[in-house]
Design a protein around this motif. Sequence first.
Motif, mmCIF file in Angstrom:
data_model
loop_
_atom_site.group_PDB
_atom_site.id
_atom_site.type_symbol
_atom_site.label_atom_id
_atom_site.label_comp_id
_atom_site.label_asym_id
_atom_site.label_seq_id
_atom_site.Cartn_x
_atom_site.Cartn_y
_atom_site.Cartn_z
ATOM 1 N N LEU A 153 0.822 -1.206 0.000
ATOM 2 C CA LEU A 153 0.000 0.000 0.000
ATOM 3 C C LEU A 153 0.860 1.263 0.000
ATOM 4 C CD1 LEU A 153 -2.843 -1.000 2.464
ATOM 5 C CD2 LEU A 153 -2.974 -0.772 -0.022
ATOM 6 N N ARG A 154 1.954 1.237 0.777
ATOM 7 C CA ARG A 154 2.850 2.390 0.804
ATOM 8 C C ARG A 154 3.487 2.613 -0.569
ATOM 9 N NH1 ARG A 154 7.548 1.691 4.732
ATOM 10 N NH2 ARG A 154 8.427 0.684 2.925
ATOM 11 N N ARG A 155 3.892 1.527 -1.215
ATOM 12 C CA ARG A 155 4.499 1.620 -2.554
ATOM 13 C C ARG A 155 3.490 2.157 -3.572
ATOM 14 N NH1 ARG A 155 8.755 2.124 -5.894
ATOM 15 N NH2 ARG A 155 8.557 0.809 -7.719
ATOM 16 N N ALA A 156 2.251 1.656 -3.513
ATOM 17 C CA ALA A 156 1.221 2.127 -4.443
ATOM 18 C C ALA A 156 0.917 3.602 -4.215
ATOM 19 C CB ALA A 156 -0.045 1.295 -4.280
ATOM 20 N N ALA A 157 0.847 4.029 -2.953
ATOM 21 C CA ALA A 157 0.584 5.436 -2.661
ATOM 22 C C ALA A 157 1.726 6.320 -3.154
ATOM 23 C CB ALA A 157 0.373 5.624 -1.159
ATOM 24 N N ALA A 158 2.951 5.865 -2.981
ATOM 25 C CA ALA A 158 4.097 6.644 -3.454
ATOM 26 C C ALA A 158 4.076 6.770 -4.971
ATOM 27 C CB ALA A 158 5.402 6.005 -2.991
ATOM 28 N N LYS A 159 3.755 5.685 -5.661
ATOM 29 C CA LYS A 159 3.704 5.733 -7.127
ATOM 30 C C LYS A 159 2.594 6.656 -7.615
ATOM 31 C CE LYS A 159 6.604 2.991 -9.201
ATOM 32 N NZ LYS A 159 7.555 3.537 -10.127
ATOM 33 N N LEU A 160 1.471 6.670 -6.910
ATOM 34 C CA LEU A 160 0.337 7.479 -7.354
ATOM 35 C C LEU A 160 0.484 8.957 -7.022
ATOM 36 C CD1 LEU A 160 -2.672 5.171 -6.431
ATOM 37 C CD2 LEU A 160 -1.928 5.823 -8.714
ATOM 38 N N PHE A 161 1.032 9.261 -5.832
ATOM 39 C CA PHE A 161 0.971 10.628 -5.356
ATOM 40 C C PHE A 161 2.293 11.382 -5.358
ATOM 41 C CE2 PHE A 161 -2.551 8.388 -3.120
ATOM 42 C CZ PHE A 161 -3.578 8.984 -3.830
ATOM 43 N N LEU A 162 3.430 10.709 -5.504
ATOM 44 C CA LEU A 162 4.712 11.406 -5.546
ATOM 45 C C LEU A 162 5.157 11.585 -6.996
ATOM 46 C CD1 LEU A 162 6.900 9.865 -2.712
ATOM 47 C CD2 LEU A 162 5.889 12.116 -2.798
ATOM 48 N N ALA A 195 12.859 9.949 -7.369
ATOM 49 C CA ALA A 195 14.288 9.797 -7.633
ATOM 50 C C ALA A 195 15.116 10.291 -6.444
ATOM 51 C CB ALA A 195 14.669 10.553 -8.898
ATOM 52 N N VAL A 196 14.722 11.393 -5.848
ATOM 53 C CA VAL A 196 15.427 11.916 -4.678
ATOM 54 C C VAL A 196 15.318 10.928 -3.515
ATOM 55 C CG1 VAL A 196 15.400 13.758 -2.933
ATOM 56 C CG2 VAL A 196 15.186 14.332 -5.354
ATOM 57 N N ALA A 197 14.142 10.361 -3.303
ATOM 58 C CA ALA A 197 13.948 9.386 -2.219
ATOM 59 C C ALA A 197 14.808 8.142 -2.454
ATOM 60 C CB ALA A 197 12.475 9.002 -2.103
ATOM 61 N N ALA A 198 14.879 7.666 -3.697
ATOM 62 C CA ALA A 198 15.706 6.491 -4.006
ATOM 63 C C ALA A 198 17.180 6.792 -3.762
ATOM 64 C CB ALA A 198 15.475 6.060 -5.454
ATOM 65 N N ALA A 199 17.631 7.990 -4.138
ATOM 66 C CA ALA A 199 19.028 8.357 -3.916
ATOM 67 C C ALA A 199 19.333 8.456 -2.420
ATOM 68 C CB ALA A 199 19.335 9.685 -4.607
#
Length: 134
Positions: free
Chosen positions: A100-109, A115-119
């Motif tokens: 759910l957290r991953r889906a929310a991040a993909k939809l709303f970020l 990219a900044v979060a991954a770095a």
Amino acid sequence: MRCRVLHESKGRLRVHAIQSSMTLRQADILEYYLRATEGVTDVKVYDRTGDAIIFFACDRAVIIAALSRFCYEREEELVPENTGRELNRQFEDRLTFMVLRRAAAKLFLPASLQAVAAAAKSVKYIFRGGPRAF
């Protein structure tokens, strides 16, 4: 134990425990009790719904009588100290939260923030690896 038969077919019975909720420990107690009942070939107990599916190779009356005699307090010694039910529940809940957290991040970020979060997350792995001599 009070229960209601929800569905029945040849060699299979689905019952619902008439109680407000079923704990993980109660589900384990019911499952081990039914497995110890003669004539039962397989059991699945769903603690979230309070249902039990019983597969049997005996007369239906034997299963109904076993269910009517069942009491959580008397049957507690049948269950081992640690069962996998609680560990599985923790794993399911963590996995659901991560998805759910991953889906929310993909939809709303936006992609730039992703990219900044991954770095930012990769920095600790880069420093932990350090320079290597070849």
